[in-house]
Design a protein around this motif. Structure first.
Motif, mmCIF file in Angstrom:
data_model
loop_
_atom_site.group_PDB
_atom_site.id
_atom_site.type_symbol
_atom_site.label_atom_id
_atom_site.label_comp_id
_atom_site.label_asym_id
_atom_site.label_seq_id
_atom_site.Cartn_x
_atom_site.Cartn_y
_atom_site.Cartn_z
ATOM 1 N N THR A 176 6.161 -30.326 -7.755
ATOM 2 C CA THR A 176 5.889 -29.662 -8.587
ATOM 3 C C THR A 176 5.261 -30.579 -9.640
ATOM 4 N N ASP A 220 19.262 -17.465 1.663
ATOM 5 C CA ASP A 220 20.718 -17.514 1.736
ATOM 6 C C ASP A 220 20.746 -16.958 2.887
ATOM 7 N N TYR A 223 5.834 -19.180 -3.278
ATOM 8 C CA TYR A 223 6.784 -19.214 -3.971
ATOM 9 C C TYR A 223 8.413 -19.219 -3.468
ATOM 10 N N MET A 273 14.544 -16.224 -4.504
ATOM 11 C CA MET A 273 15.839 -15.511 -4.183
ATOM 12 C C MET A 273 16.044 -14.252 -3.914
ATOM 13 N N ASP A 295 19.498 -12.321 -8.364
ATOM 14 C CA ASP A 295 19.750 -12.766 -9.976
ATOM 15 C C ASP A 295 21.365 -14.065 -9.003
ATOM 16 N N GLY A 352 20.886 -21.412 -4.595
ATOM 17 C CA GLY A 352 19.137 -22.299 -4.004
ATOM 18 C C GLY A 352 18.897 -22.249 -4.675
ATOM 19 N N ASP A 353 17.812 -22.968 -5.308
ATOM 20 C CA ASP A 353 16.545 -22.398 -6.228
ATOM 21 C C ASP A 353 16.002 -21.252 -5.675
ATOM 22 N N GLY A 354 14.597 -21.190 -6.222
ATOM 23 C CA GLY A 354 13.770 -19.686 -6.190
ATOM 24 C C GLY A 354 13.514 -18.240 -7.414
ATOM 25 N N PRO A 387 14.353 -15.210 -8.853
ATOM 26 C CA PRO A 387 15.411 -14.358 -9.037
ATOM 27 C C PRO A 387 14.794 -12.836 -9.069
ATOM 28 N N SER A 421 16.495 -18.165 -15.641
ATOM 29 C CA SER A 421 16.595 -19.223 -14.700
ATOM 30 C C SER A 421 16.112 -20.888 -15.153
ATOM 31 N N GLY A 422 16.368 -21.470 -14.432
ATOM 32 C CA GLY A 422 15.877 -23.074 -13.946
ATOM 33 C C GLY A 422 14.731 -23.155 -13.976
ATOM 34 N N GLU A 423 13.863 -21.939 -13.687
ATOM 35 C CA GLU A 423 13.228 -22.453 -12.055
ATOM 36 C C GLU A 423 11.335 -22.288 -13.845
#
Length: 360
Positions: A125, A211, A241, A244, A247, A251-253, A255, A264-266
């Protein structure tokens, strides 16, 4: 959304079946009903021109960095002041200037996007001062003049007429994609084609998520990508990238759905989501740049959820900002006009339903 126009390069369904299916949907747009049957899509690259980001242009002076805001980003310019790259704080996608390319889809639209923008995914990032990091220097040295496939090249490897590509294991990872299987049962409100076709459905192989769960393909969805499945194929499976499994997975990624991606917070919210009503349409799209994900509210049946996602491609030769997405009206990825023109400016169908945008 349902649709009646399908690409001739795709499996042919009898006219009677299509008419019956289309008649069941109460969500057709007036634009779609007015469309004529297109010819076979013929996607082609018109050739590499002498773009502004390579060769002698870079040798005429020292490259220099500057900072811009809204969103916060670092810009690299050549000695003549021309932009060579843009890196946004909090994002991994970078826009590099390179040889010119033209993307077009003449069976579905007269729009042509000629661009020198190449959008790539960085291994980390971006943050202010990133140009001093060793990882960035190595990455940029590799890709600054590269013609290796980028996100746009990946995206156009799934439009109608795109040739099939196979990996060393014989898995077809690219080629003409459908949106989804025909809806022969009247499910999901009578849409012509079913949603929920993810990238692993297209591939026809089981995919292990981080996951511990597995994405298991359905045979009827082979070679199909719905709108979010298409974005997950391009950004996730092809560009790597993180993805997930759903949704709500830990974890991150990225959705699974358009709504999940938008909320999302991505990445960075370039056009923050303020609501889903027509009054919540972003008033200014100047902040958008190639590679940004754009999110739409098309269908009242999805209630508070956003229900469509695409990727900004750039300005066409008529000055309109164009995006690419997978749609059931065209039965696959497109920049076409069937079911609504692919313009983000003006007051067309997709322009009016735009609600937010994100830079991953």
């Amino acid at each position: 959304m349902a649709g009646k126009a399908k690409k001739k390069s795709r499996p042919v369904v009898s006219g009677l079946v299509v008419l019956v299916l289309v008649a069941t949907s109460g969500y057709l747009t007036l634009e779609l009903r007015k469309q004529e049957e297109p010819g076979v899509t013929e996607v082609r690259n018109v050739g590499v021109l002498d773009g502004g980001g390579s060769g002698a242009a870079k040798d005429k002076g020292e490259e220099r960095w500057s900072r811009l805001e809204n969103p916060a980003r670092s810009v690299l310019r050549d000695g003549n002041g021309r932009i060579q790259a843009v890196f946004t704080d909090g994002a991994r996608t970078a826009t590099l200037t390179g040889p010119a390319r033209t993307f077009e889809e003449p069976a579905s639209t007269s729009s042509k996007v000629s661009t020198t923008d190449w959008v790539r995914l960085m291994p980390e990032t971006w943050k202010k001062g990133g140009e001093k990091e060793a990882w960035f220097k190595e990455w940029y040295a590799e890709y600054r003049d590269s013609k290796e496939d980028d996100l746009f090249a990946f995206a156009f490897q799934y439009v109608a007429g795109a040739p099939q590509k196979k990996d060393e294991q014989g898995i077809a990872y690219a080629g003409d994609a459908n949106f989804g299987p025909l809806n022969t049962t009247g499910a999901e409100g009578g849409d012509l084609r079913l949603e929920q076709s993810d990238f692993y459905d297209y591939l026809g192989v089981q995919y292990p998520f981080r996951d511990g769960t597995f994405g298991t393909p359905e045979a009827m969805r082979a070679k199909s990508l719905d709108c979010s499945g298409f974005i997950r194929m391009v950004l996730g499976y092809r560009a790597r990238y993180p993805l997930m499994s759903s949704d709500k997975a830990a974890g991150d990624g990225l959705p699974r759905t358009a709504n999940g991606m938008s909320r999302s917070g991505e990445g960075v919210d370039v056009l923050p989501l303020t609501g889903i009503t027509p009054d919540d349409r972003p008033s200014n799209i100047d902040q958008l740049q190639p590679g940004d994900l754009v999110f739409f509210k098309l269908d009242t049946r999805t209630k508070e959820r956003l229900d469509h996602v695409g990727m900004v491609l750039g300005y066409d030769t008529e000055g309109h900002l164009i995006f690419v997405s997978s749609r059931e009206e065209v039965n696959g990825p497109t920049i076409g006009d069937i079911g609504g023109v692919s313009r983000l400016d003006g007051n067309g169908y997709y322009a009016k339903t735009l609600r937010s945008a994100k830079r991953l």
